[in-house]
Design a protein around this motif. Structure first.
Motif, PDB file in Angstrom:
ATOM      1  N   PRO A 280       3.705   8.959  -2.925  1.00  0.00           N
ATOM      2  CA  PRO A 280       2.630   8.286  -2.038  1.00  0.00           C
ATOM      3  C   PRO A 280       1.073   8.299  -2.165  1.00  0.00           C
ATOM      4  O   PRO A 280       1.107   7.306  -2.427  1.00  0.00           O
TER       5      PRO A 280
ATOM      6  N   GLN B   3       1.107   5.965  -5.404  1.00  0.00           N
ATOM      7  CA  GLN B   3       1.189   4.302  -5.146  1.00  0.00           C
ATOM      8  C   GLN B   3       0.257   4.210  -4.202  1.00  0.00           C
ATOM      9  O   GLN B   3      -0.467   3.272  -4.995  1.00  0.00           O
ATOM     10  N   ARG B   4      -0.117   4.269  -3.686  1.00  0.00           N
ATOM     11  CA  ARG B   4      -1.600   4.373  -2.282  1.00  0.00           C
ATOM     12  C   ARG B   4      -2.832   3.384  -3.569  1.00  0.00           C
ATOM     13  O   ARG B   4      -2.810   2.416  -3.206  1.00  0.00           O
TER      14      ARG B   4
ATOM     15  N   ILE C 291      -3.829  -0.256  -4.571  1.00  0.00           N
ATOM     16  CA  ILE C 291      -5.642  -0.490  -3.503  1.00  0.00           C
ATOM     17  C   ILE C 291      -6.223  -1.097  -5.194  1.00  0.00           C
ATOM     18  O   ILE C 291      -6.748  -2.026  -4.745  1.00  0.00           O
TER      19      ILE C 291
ATOM     20  N   ASP D 261      -0.609  -1.480  -9.696  1.00  0.00           N
ATOM     21  CA  ASP D 261       0.822  -0.956  -9.081  1.00  0.00           C
ATOM     22  C   ASP D 261       1.532  -2.171 -10.258  1.00  0.00           C
ATOM     23  O   ASP D 261       2.785  -2.577 -10.988  1.00  0.00           O
TER      24      ASP D 261
END
Length: 120
Positions: free
Chosen positions: A88, A91-92, A96, A100
């Motif tokens: 996570p 992933q964040r 941002i 991704d």
């Protein structure tokens, strides 16, 4: 298994894919080591390089740069680069920065016949 520079990596081969497990912090000190390992993996000309980042405990801007350099090297080699096991926190950061959408992402680890979008 490699442990130089404060990051540990493990390279496994499965068919036409290479699985690269990355463990530790990905930053200005460890990014160059990751790039060396990726270069070694790509020298084998795999169809896919699956980078399991589930063991990455920290990633800063320099770490993102190392991941982008790895992606660029894969594109130049004609290899599909996929990030697997993205936790996570990473992933964040990827979301941002909109990275991704640049990387092929998979929640699970290990090579499979279909790895999602190509890194090209």
């Amino acid at each position: 298994m490699s442990g130089e520079g404060g990051i540990t990596s493990l390279v496994l081969h499965e068919g036409d894919a290479v699985l690269l497990g990355v463990f530790g912090e990905l930053d200005a000190f460890t990014g160059p080591e990751l790039c060396k390992v990726v270069t070694g993996c790509l020298a084998q000309r795999p169809a896919r390089l699956v980078m399991d980042v589930s063991g990455v405990s920290f990633c800063d801007a320099s770490g993102l740069t190392a991941l982008l350099k790895a992606r660029e090297a894969a594109v130049q080699s004609g290899t599909c680069l996929v990030l697997a096991g993205v936790q996570p926190a990473l992933q964040r950061i990827l979301a941002i920065t909109h990275l991704d959408t640049v990387f092929g992402l998979r929640p699970q680890t290990g090579p499979t016949p279909h790895t999602g979008p190509a890194a090209a």
